[in-house]
Design an enzyme around this catalytic site. Structure first.
Site, PDB file in Angstrom:
ATOM      1  N   GLU A  65      -6.093   4.717  -4.936  1.00 19.00           N
ATOM      2  CA  GLU A  65      -5.100   3.681  -4.669  1.00 19.00           C
ATOM      3  C   GLU A  65      -5.280   2.554  -5.683  1.00 19.00           C
ATOM      4  OE1 GLU A  65      -3.543   1.649  -0.587  1.00 19.00           O
ATOM      5  OE2 GLU A  65      -5.661   1.330  -1.059  1.00 19.00           O
ATOM      6  N   LEU A 112       1.287  -0.734   8.520  1.00 16.51           N
ATOM      7  CA  LEU A 112       1.633   0.680   8.614  1.00 16.51           C
ATOM      8  C   LEU A 112       0.493   1.471   9.238  1.00 16.51           C
ATOM      9  CD1 LEU A 112       3.685  -0.504   6.602  1.00 16.51           C
ATOM     10  CD2 LEU A 112       3.544   1.621   5.316  1.00 16.51           C
ATOM     11  N   CYS A 153       0.806  -1.218   0.000  1.00 16.78           N
ATOM     12  CA  CYS A 153       0.000   0.000   0.000  1.00 16.78           C
ATOM     13  C   CYS A 153       0.839   1.268   0.000  1.00 16.78           C
ATOM     14  CB  CYS A 153      -0.955   0.005   1.184  1.00 16.78           C
ATOM     15  SG  CYS A 153      -0.148  -0.290   2.776  1.00 16.78           S
TER      16      CYS A 153
END
Length: 274
Positions: free
Chosen positions: A105, A192, A11
């Site tokens: 994304e 994350l 990501c």
């Protein structure tokens, strides 16, 4: 390297690239020389429809190779080089938001380019792209490392203007964000945190210490302060060292204390403090 690693599935890999117009054409040419194939017109529309289904990422593109995605999307393969590793698009500066699939994304080897007039404009575009589903996550800055002062000023402006939890400078973002040899400030992790900005409680990379439960036991303890009654009597816990220092001081007359009485426990005696 950042986008091609694991076919862009991490990501933190570059999803879109904002480039100042002064270097746009040169950088685009370098992309092409390194295996980026740009699609336009009908092929671009096919890629957009295949990449997102029902306004979500199509699982069939996640982590797949650029050539496999192109074939499944029905893109014309006649002009696509065999060494293609990334599918690229060029976007208008206004094409950011819910209705523009290439501003989202991608989690795949698909990269979108946006042209900025200058660095301030580039920061503005980065801010808009980040707020389109990436708040609290990751941004990368590729800048001239020869001019340290200017580079630091750009870093500071990006920190202030783009709502992310980590900014990676002159490093492949996917590898640097998961804590690799490219820096020593990011802890190794595939999880994350995006902080409270992105709806999480952690803004750092999630490591083992974040997954442990601790119990803090706090015994009642008086606030340490010196109470002199009469003068030069110290009674609080932890006052021994300070008391000894005070007793060693010289009076205005030049005299010093000749005797000191210490009432203490076994621990301080074993430590040699009394």
């Amino acid at each position: 390297m950042g986008k091609t690693f694991d076919n862009g599935m991490i990501c933190a890999s570059e999803q879109s690239v904002v480039i100042e117009q002064e270097v746009y054409d040169d950088l685009k040419e370098k992309f092409i020389n390194r295996g980026v194939h740009f699609v336009y017109g009908e092929d671009r529309e096919k890629l957009a429809k295949f990449m997102r289904k029902d306004n979500k990422i199509n699982p069939d593109v996640v982590g797949k190779s650029a050539i496999e995605i192109a074939r499944k999307a029905g893109i014309y393969m006649g002009t696509m080089p065999d060494g293609t590793v990334i599918l690229g698009t060029e976007e208008e500066r206004f094409a950011i938001g819910e209705n523009y699939p290439f501003s989202h994304e991608k989690l795949s080897p698909i990269l979108s380019l946006f042209k900025a007039t200058d660095f301030d404009d580039a920061i503005n575009l980065c801010d808009k792209l980040t707020r389109n589903g990436g708040i609290g996550h990751t941004a990368a800055l590729y800048t001239d490392s020869d001019n340290t002062e200017e580079s630091k000023a750009r870093e500071a402006k990006m920190v202030k203007s783009v709502p992310v939890s980590r900014i990676l400078v002159n490093s492949p973002s996917s590898l640097a964000a998961i804590g690799s040899s490219f820096n020593f400030k990011i802890d190794p992790s595939f999880s994350l945190g995006v902080g409270t900005l992105g709806g999480s409680s952690v803004s750092k990379n999630v490591g083992p210490m974040h997954l442990l439960n601790f119990v803090d036991v706090a015994e009642r303890q008086e606030h340490i302060e010196w109470f002199n009654l009469p003068s030069r009597i110290f009674f609080n816990r932890g006052c021994l060292e300070e008391g000894l220092k005070e007793c060693g001081k010289m009076y205005a007359t030049g005299d010093r204390d000749q005797r000191v009485m210490i009432i203490s426990g076994k621990v301080n005696k074993k430590l040699g403090k009394c």
